[in-house]
Write a protein that holds these residues in place. Structure first.
Motif, short mmCIF file in Angstrom:
data_model
loop_
_atom_site.label_atom_id
_atom_site.label_comp_id
_atom_site.label_asym_id
_atom_site.label_seq_id
_atom_site.Cartn_x
_atom_site.Cartn_y
_atom_site.Cartn_z
N LYS A 156 -0.62 4.93 -5.97
CA LYS A 156 -0.05 5.79 -7.01
C LYS A 156 1.43 5.47 -7.25
CE LYS A 156 -3.40 9.41 -6.75
NZ LYS A 156 -3.70 10.81 -6.73
N THR A 157 2.15 5.12 -6.20
CA THR A 157 3.55 4.75 -6.36
C THR A 157 3.68 3.43 -7.10
OG1 THR A 157 4.10 5.93 -4.32
CG2 THR A 157 5.73 4.38 -5.15
N ASN A 158 2.83 2.47 -6.79
CA ASN A 158 2.85 1.20 -7.52
C ASN A 158 2.56 1.41 -9.00
OD1 ASN A 158 3.67 -0.86 -5.75
ND2 ASN A 158 1.65 -0.96 -4.81
N GLY A 159 1.78 2.43 -9.33
CA GLY A 159 1.51 2.76 -10.72
C GLY A 159 2.76 3.21 -11.47
N LEU A 160 3.72 3.78 -10.75
CA LEU A 160 4.97 4.23 -11.35
C LEU A 160 6.01 3.11 -11.49
CD1 LEU A 160 5.65 7.53 -9.37
CD2 LEU A 160 4.81 7.35 -11.71
N MET A 161 5.98 2.16 -10.57
CA MET A 161 7.03 1.16 -10.46
C MET A 161 7.05 0.21 -11.64
SD MET A 161 8.62 1.86 -7.61
CE MET A 161 9.49 0.40 -7.17
N GLN A 162 8.28 -0.12 -12.09
CA GLN A 162 8.45 -1.07 -13.18
C GLN A 162 9.19 -2.32 -12.72
OE1 GLN A 162 10.49 1.22 -16.14
NE2 GLN A 162 8.65 2.34 -16.73
N GLU A 163 10.04 -2.21 -11.71
CA GLU A 163 10.89 -3.32 -11.26
C GLU A 163 10.33 -4.09 -10.07
OE1 GLU A 163 13.74 -4.59 -12.52
OE2 GLU A 163 13.46 -3.27 -14.20
N GLY A 164 9.27 -3.65 -9.48
CA GLY A 164 8.74 -4.32 -8.30
C GLY A 164 7.50 -3.60 -7.84
N LYS A 165 7.18 -3.78 -6.55
CA LYS A 165 6.01 -3.11 -6.02
C LYS A 165 6.25 -2.67 -4.59
CE LYS A 165 3.58 -7.09 -4.27
NZ LYS A 165 2.34 -7.30 -3.62
N ILE A 166 5.36 -1.80 -4.13
CA ILE A 166 5.40 -1.30 -2.76
C ILE A 166 4.59 -2.25 -1.90
CG2 ILE A 166 4.83 0.64 -1.24
CD1 ILE A 166 6.97 1.22 -3.44
N ASN A 167 5.19 -2.74 -0.82
CA ASN A 167 4.47 -3.61 0.11
C ASN A 167 3.71 -2.80 1.16
OD1 ASN A 167 5.30 -5.98 -1.12
ND2 ASN A 167 7.02 -6.27 0.25
N LYS A 168 4.38 -1.80 1.70
CA LYS A 168 3.77 -1.05 2.80
C LYS A 168 4.40 0.33 2.90
CE LYS A 168 2.17 -1.57 7.40
NZ LYS A 168 1.20 -2.28 8.07
N VAL A 169 3.60 1.29 3.37
CA VAL A 169 4.06 2.67 3.61
C VAL A 169 3.95 2.91 5.11
CG1 VAL A 169 3.69 5.11 3.16
CG2 VAL A 169 3.31 3.44 1.33
N TYR A 170 5.06 3.31 5.73
CA TYR A 170 5.10 3.60 7.16
C TYR A 170 5.28 5.10 7.36
CZ TYR A 170 6.17 -1.39 7.49
OH TYR A 170 6.15 -2.75 7.38
N THR A 171 4.58 5.67 8.31
CA THR A 171 4.77 7.07 8.69
C THR A 171 5.82 7.11 9.78
OG1 THR A 171 2.44 7.46 8.26
CG2 THR A 171 3.63 9.16 9.50
N THR A 172 6.92 7.83 9.54
CA THR A 172 7.99 7.88 10.54
C THR A 172 7.97 9.17 11.36
OG1 THR A 172 9.54 8.67 8.85
CG2 THR A 172 9.51 6.31 9.29
N SER A 173 7.33 10.22 10.85
CA SER A 173 7.08 11.42 11.65
C SER A 173 5.86 12.12 11.11
CB SER A 173 8.30 12.36 11.67
OG SER A 173 8.44 13.01 10.43
N TYR A 174 5.15 12.84 12.00
CA TYR A 174 3.90 13.47 11.61
C TYR A 174 3.57 14.61 12.57
CZ TYR A 174 -1.21 13.87 11.27
OH TYR A 174 -2.50 14.33 11.14
N ILE A 175 3.51 15.81 12.04
CA ILE A 175 3.13 16.98 12.84
C ILE A 175 2.10 17.77 12.01
CG2 ILE A 175 3.87 19.15 13.89
CD1 ILE A 175 6.66 17.87 14.19
N LEU A 176 0.96 18.03 12.62
CA LEU A 176 -0.10 18.81 11.96
C LEU A 176 -0.30 20.09 12.76
CD1 LEU A 176 -2.38 19.01 9.85
CD2 LEU A 176 -3.83 17.79 11.47
N GLN A 177 -0.18 21.25 12.07
CA GLN A 177 -0.34 22.54 12.76
C GLN A 177 -1.47 23.33 12.16
OE1 GLN A 177 3.49 24.34 12.34
NE2 GLN A 177 4.39 23.16 13.97
#
Length: 141
Positions: free
Chosen positions: A120-141
């Motif tokens: 979905k983010t690549n669908g918005l981008m005009q100047e380039g593309k997303i290579n990878k998405v990293y999760t830097t924190s995650y808490i599920l309650q």
């Protein structure tokens, strides 16, 4: 006869040497290209954007708190992504609002979320593309 044999041996040795040097140059050229294709960690960090921590409800009533680092393919794409941060946050919240805790649990659930965010983010981008998405924190309650 001796001079003729010596001349033939000299030609053979020079030919073998030329073939060897040519093969060495070709192999070194291809190895250099492979090493250059992968970006260094400095280049990855320079082209990445931090998405601050987001806390939101899931469809199952649980609460999730997470943050991401998104790697782009260029500095221009990074600049565009920084300007589109509010849109990225909207995409993340919308995706999470339609997920249950069971769907989000485990590696498979996070991989599906990251793939959806990337698409979905690549669908918005005009100047380039997303290579990878990293999760830097995650808490599920």
């Amino acid at each position: 006869m001796n001079k003729k044999l010596l001349s033939i041996m000299l030609v053979i040795i020079i030919s073998i040497t030329l073939i060897g040097v040519t093969a060495l140059v070709v192999v070194m050229k291809f190895q250099g290209d492979k090493e250059h294709n992968e970006p260094s960690i400095e280049e990855v960090v320079e082209a990445s954007v931090d998405i601050p921590e987001i806390t939101t409800n899931l469809a199952s009533g649980n609460i999730v708190r997470l943050s991401f680092k998104i790697e782009t393919d260029s500095k221009k794409a990074k600049e565009e992504l920084e300007q589109r941060e509010f849109q990225i946050r909207d995409i993340i919240i919308s995706e999470l609002a339609n997920m249950t805790a069971e769907q989000l649990e485990g590696k498979e659930g996070m991989d599906k979320l990251k793939a959806a965010l990337k698409q979905k983010t690549n669908g918005l981008m005009q100047e380039g593309k997303i290579n990878k998405v990293y999760t830097t924190s995650y808490i599920l309650q």
